[in-house]
Scaffold this active site. Structure first.
Site: not given
Length: 309
Positions: A61, A64, A179, A214-216
């Protein structure tokens, strides 16, 4: 796995024949093996090029891609790895549901002018199997917060980051602030490995409504996606209270956790205000402070943080 020839140029055999051309090629290089990647990297290092490394688990996303942009402005060659590391998932369901979209990721990286992509298999990263090696000792840093809710996560994360750093030997390693605990541990890992790599921590990239990328997030339904904005709203409100009042750390922490826990369908794992350098419980407002939060919305786990001073 199908790959677009327009995007991808691979090195297979006969490395001596291609070394002189590698660094001049306009297309993005994609490698699936350590040996192929290291042929490229040795040629780059021999010519004096610096390497900027962005390790990812794919499902890319804009967060990144901001790391890719920073790497491109810092180093001569930007390298991104895509590897969903099985050893850092303590929840097998979370591992199985983690999105894989390599074709889309490669297209995004090509558009972002990433120079090199490392796309290894599990056996390539772990030729001797995925059994976790002897743990490194990071003290309190690796025993609190995330480790309490994801036991073994940092052991697996360190295992793959150490392996990737040994393979790539980058001049710069780029990681995001989201993170937060992870990047503190990686900074210690670099020190323990006694390598030249410099860690560059980049700011959290957020959606327009404040939700940390977030990828989530893609796994959230529309109502739950809207609910997730309460995370950043709560962090911002706690910072405002910190700036505007002389409230104690314990009161601010209690308010943040209570507010989120009162939101229907948000299960709070932790809302903590800690020393931003050590992650130990903060004792004074004069310390460098960070608020960190982890919640579950349905079966999706989200984390976020915000520096308070």
């Amino acid at each position: 796995m199908k790959r677009s020839a327009k995007i991808i140029t691979k090195i297979r055999k006969n490395p001596n024949k291609v070394q002189s051309k590698l660094l001049k090629h306009a297309e993005m290089q994609v490698f699936e093996t350590v040996s192929e990647l290291q042929i490229y990297l040795k040629a780059a290092q021999k010519s004096g090029k610096t390497i900027g490394f962005v390790p990812t688990m794919g499902a890319l996303h804009d967060g990144h891609l901001s790391l890719i942009d920073t790497a491109r402005s810092t180093a001569d060659i930007t390298l991104c790895s895509i590897f969903v590391n099985p050893t850092q998932f303590n929840d097998i369901e979370d591992f199985l549901k983690y999105p894989e979209m390599n074709q889309k990721d490669l297209a995004l990286l090509h558009k972002a002018s990433c120079n090199v992509v490392f796309l290894p298999s599990v056996p390539e990263i772990y030729p001797d199997g995925t059994k976790k090696r002897q743990k490194r000792n990071f003290g309190f840093l690796a025993k609190t917060l995330e480790e309490e809710f994801r036991p073994g996560h940092f052991n697996g994360m360190v295992q793959v980051v150490e392996r990737l750093l040994q393979i790539v030997q980058p001049d710069f390693l780029f990681m995001g602030q989201k993170d937060y605990q992870q990047q503190l541990i990686v900074a210690d890992l670099i020190g323990l490995m006694k390598i030249k790599t410099k860690l560059v921590v980049c700011p959290i990239v957020r959606e327009k409504d404040g939700l940390a990328m977030s990828s989530r997030n893609a796994r959230l339904s529309r109502p739950k996606r809207k609910l997730a904005t309460e995370i950043s709203k709560t962090l911002n409100r706690v910072k405002a209270l910190f700036d505007e009042n002389d409230l104690s750390i314990s009161k601010l922490q209690f308010w943040g956790g209570k507010h989120l826990s009162h939101c229907h369908n948000i299960a709070v794992e932790y809302f903590e205000i800690r020393n931003a350098r050590t992650l130990k419980p903060a004792k004074s407002r004069r310390e460098k402070l960070i608020a960190l939060v982890a919640v579950r919305i349905g079966n999706v786990r989200l984390i976020d943080n915000l520096l308070l001073n």
